[in-house]
Design a protein around this motif. Structure first.
Motif, PDB file in Angstrom:
ATOM      1  N   UNK A  57       0.757  -0.994  -0.001  1.00  0.00           N
ATOM      2  CA  UNK A  57      -0.008   0.017  -0.528  1.00  0.00           C
ATOM      3  C   UNK A  57       0.894   1.252  -0.212  1.00  0.00           C
ATOM      4  N   UNK A  58       2.202   0.786   0.696  1.00  0.00           N
ATOM      5  CA  UNK A  58       3.182   2.133   0.759  1.00  0.00           C
ATOM      6  C   UNK A  58       3.628   2.789  -0.740  1.00  0.00           C
ATOM      7  N   UNK A  59       3.516   1.814  -1.429  1.00  0.00           N
ATOM      8  CA  UNK A  59       4.318   1.399  -2.843  1.00  0.00           C
ATOM      9  C   UNK A  59       5.784   1.008  -2.779  1.00  0.00           C
ATOM     10  N   UNK A  60       6.271   0.399  -1.527  1.00  0.00           N
ATOM     11  CA  UNK A  60       7.327   0.584  -1.484  1.00  0.00           C
ATOM     12  C   UNK A  60       8.182  -0.010  -2.841  1.00  0.00           C
ATOM     13  N   UNK A  61       9.647  -0.501  -3.085  1.00  0.00           N
ATOM     14  CA  UNK A  61       9.782  -0.520  -4.470  1.00  0.00           C
ATOM     15  C   UNK A  61       9.208  -2.676  -4.467  1.00  0.00           C
ATOM     16  N   UNK A  62       9.449  -2.653  -5.875  1.00  0.00           N
ATOM     17  CA  UNK A  62       8.594  -4.318  -5.989  1.00  0.00           C
ATOM     18  C   UNK A  62       9.725  -5.597  -5.241  1.00  0.00           C
ATOM     19  N   UNK A  63      11.261  -4.970  -4.671  1.00  0.00           N
ATOM     20  CA  UNK A  63      12.577  -5.634  -4.355  1.00  0.00           C
ATOM     21  C   UNK A  63      11.625  -5.827  -3.167  1.00  0.00           C
ATOM     22  N   UNK A  64      11.230  -5.047  -2.367  1.00  0.00           N
ATOM     23  CA  UNK A  64      10.789  -5.313  -0.749  1.00  0.00           C
ATOM     24  C   UNK A  64       9.657  -6.797  -0.840  1.00  0.00           C
ATOM     25  N   UNK A  65       8.585  -6.276  -2.043  1.00  0.00           N
ATOM     26  CA  UNK A  65       8.087  -7.540  -2.068  1.00  0.00           C
ATOM     27  C   UNK A  65       8.155  -8.786  -2.468  1.00  0.00           C
ATOM     28  N   UNK A  66       8.749  -8.675  -3.428  1.00  0.00           N
ATOM     29  CA  UNK A  66      10.032 -10.674  -3.710  1.00  0.00           C
ATOM     30  C   UNK A  66      10.233 -10.675  -2.609  1.00  0.00           C
ATOM     31  N   UNK A  67      11.004 -10.292  -1.883  1.00  0.00           N
ATOM     32  CA  UNK A  67      12.003 -10.533  -1.138  1.00  0.00           C
ATOM     33  C   UNK A  67      11.237 -11.164   0.002  1.00  0.00           C
TER      34      UNK A  67
END
Length: 148
Positions: A57-67
Motif C-alpha cells: 500500500x505504501x508503494x515500496x519498491x518491488x524487491x521489498x515485496x519479492x523478498x
C-alpha cells in the motif's frame, strides 16, 4: 521509521532468534522447546503478512515485496515439511540442500530489507543472523569436530 518498518524489524529479529533458539534446544534435546519455538516462528507469518500489505500500500519498491515473498515461501516449505507432512527431509540431500538454499535466501532477504529500512536496525538484524549462525555451529559442533 513507519509502523510497518517497526513491525518488520522486530519480526526479523524474532525470526532469527527463534531459529537460533530452535537450534540450541535441538542440541540440548529439548524437543518440547523446539516445538514451541517452531510454532512461535510460524506465527511470525502474521506480522510479516501485515508488513507485506503495508509495504504494498505504501508503494515500496518491488524487491521489498519479492523478498518478503521469498520469506513466505520458506516459511510455507517449513510448515509443509515439518508440520503437515512430517517428512524427515534433513536426512535426504536432494530435499535438504534446496531447503537450506531457500532458508539462506530468506535470511538474506530479511537483512536486505532491514538495512534498507534503517542502517542501525539492519545491523541489529545482521547481529541476530550471526547469533543464529553461532547456534548452528553449536548444534553441529560434535559433527564438525569429531573426537578420535
Amino acid at each position: 521509521m513507519s509502523i510497518s518498518d517497526w513491525i518488520f524489524v522486530f519480526s526479523a529479529v524474532a525470526f532469527n532468534l527463534l531459529i537460533a533458539g530452535i537450534f540450541i534446544a535441538q542440541k540440548l534435546g529439548r524437543e518440547k522447546l523446539v516445538r514451541i519455538f517452531g510454532i512461535l516462528w510460524l506465527w511470525l507469518s502474521l506480522p510479516l503478512a501485515l508488513v507485506f500489505v503495508f509495504f504494498w500500500r505504501e508503494g515500496r519498491e518491488k524487491w521489498f515485496l519479492l523478498s518478503l515473498g521469498l520469506v513466505f515461501l520458506y516459511m510455507l516449505v517449513e510448515l509443509l515439511l515439518d508440520y503437515v507432512y512430517k517428512i524427515d527431509f534433513r536426512s535426504k540431500p536432494a530435499i535438504h540442500v534446496p531447503y537450506i538454499i531457500l532458508e539462506y535466501i530468506a535470511l538474506f532477504s530479511l537483512m536486505g530489507i532491514a538495512f534498507s529500512v534503517d542502517q542501525t536496525w539492519g545491523t541489529v538484524v545482521a547481529v541476530c543472523f550471526w547469533i543464529l549462525m553461532g547456534s548452528l555451529i553449536f548444534l553441529y559442533w560434535d559433527k564438525i569436530f569429531k573426537k578420535k
